[in-house]
Design an enzyme around this catalytic site. Structure first.
Site, short mmCIF file in Angstrom:
data_model
loop_
_atom_site.label_atom_id
_atom_site.label_comp_id
_atom_site.label_asym_id
_atom_site.label_seq_id
_atom_site.Cartn_x
_atom_site.Cartn_y
_atom_site.Cartn_z
N SER A 1 13.74 -5.59 7.23
CA SER A 1 14.11 -4.73 8.36
C SER A 1 12.85 -4.16 8.97
CB SER A 1 15.01 -3.58 7.89
OG SER A 1 15.17 -2.60 8.90
N TYR B 1 16.35 3.05 1.88
CA TYR B 1 16.47 1.79 2.61
C TYR B 1 15.10 1.30 3.07
CZ TYR B 1 18.17 -1.56 6.10
OH TYR B 1 18.40 -2.70 6.83
#
Length: 263
Positions: free
Chosen positions: A139, A152
């Site tokens: 990501s 995350y």
């Protein structure tokens, strides 16, 4: 196009979002696909694809489940050529001080240990078939702050490094490893953002910080994953490929307008 005719592919997190779009796209180009997910979405995606797909429910961060998944690919499709380790969880949006150890551990287990297990157990099978590709979903949150929670973001930074390490340690095997870094994309993780924007008539504001001024679709990200899996990317290895509408191309600035618009 039929870039994957005769290829055996595994896609994790294939019950929705980027994983589902990729599984469907792989099958459309001739692949036989193992569709893996923790939810009933695995069966739904496989049903959409048809006979070329086999569904399996797994936890991508559990080694026994990863081994079962790879065994299914070998039994049903004769081996393994491509692993798309896409499964992940968000971990919410808590800051560092409100994130407990249990949450941090769980996010790292799924998002980082999961890709590690995928590489560890898939790479030898792929090499045995003469080579192929491993794609890990990271990501833009793994590049710098501002795109995800601490848990995350840290997990996705780890995935980027894991792809680089894997590429080096797979030297001579003809197995390539790359990371795909999506920006804001309409998936299960972000659905609440897109749905709310639609409800209040402000969908045009979603993704407005990137130069394309919109969010991405799962299909757009799937196309990048398929490129990385294909022979079109035969010399791309150990890279972090960003698909974020240009968001990460700049530090925060007040954007200047130059009077150039679409026709």
């Amino acid at each position: 196009m039929a870039r994957f005719t005769g290829k055996s592919v595994i896609v994790t997190g294939a019950g929705s979002g980027i994983g589902r779009a990729a599984a469907i796209a792989f099958a459309a180009e001739g692949a036989r696909v193992v569709v893996a997910d923790l939810t009933e979405g695995a069966e739904e995606t496989a049903a959409t694809i048809g006979p070329a797909a086999r569904a399996i429910r797994i936890d991508a961060g559990r080694e026994d489940d990863v081994l079962r998944m790879i065994a299914l690919a070998e039994e049903a499709h004769g081996g393994l050529d491509i692993m798309f380790a896409n499964a992940g969880i968000s971990g919410g949006m808590a800051n560092i001080f409100d994130t407990d150890v249990a949450l941090m551990t769980e996010v790292l287990r799924v998002n980082l240990i999961g890709p590690f297990l995928a590489i560890k157990h898939a790479a030898p099978r792929i090499a045995a078939r003469g080579g192929g590709a491993i794609i890990l979903t990271a990501s833009v949150a793994g590049l710098r702050s501002g795109a995800g929670s601490p848990a995350y973001s840290a997990s996705k930074a780890g995935v980027i490094n894991l792809a680089q390490v894997a590429a080096q340690q797979l030297s001579g095997s003809n197995v390539r490893a790359n990371a795909l870094l999506p920006g804001l994309t309409e998936t299960g993780m972000t659905q609440v953002v897109f749905d709310h924007a639609r409800e209040v008539g402000k969908l045009d504001r979603v993704g407005r910080l990137n130069p394309l001024r919109r969010g991405g679709s799962p299909e757009e990200l799937a196309r990048v994953a398929l490129f990385l899996a294909s022979d079109d990317a035969s010399y791309v290895n150990g890279q972090a490929i960003v698909a974020d509408g240009g968001l990460s191309s700049s530090h925060p600035v007040i954007r200047q307008e130059y009077g150039i618009t679409a026709a």
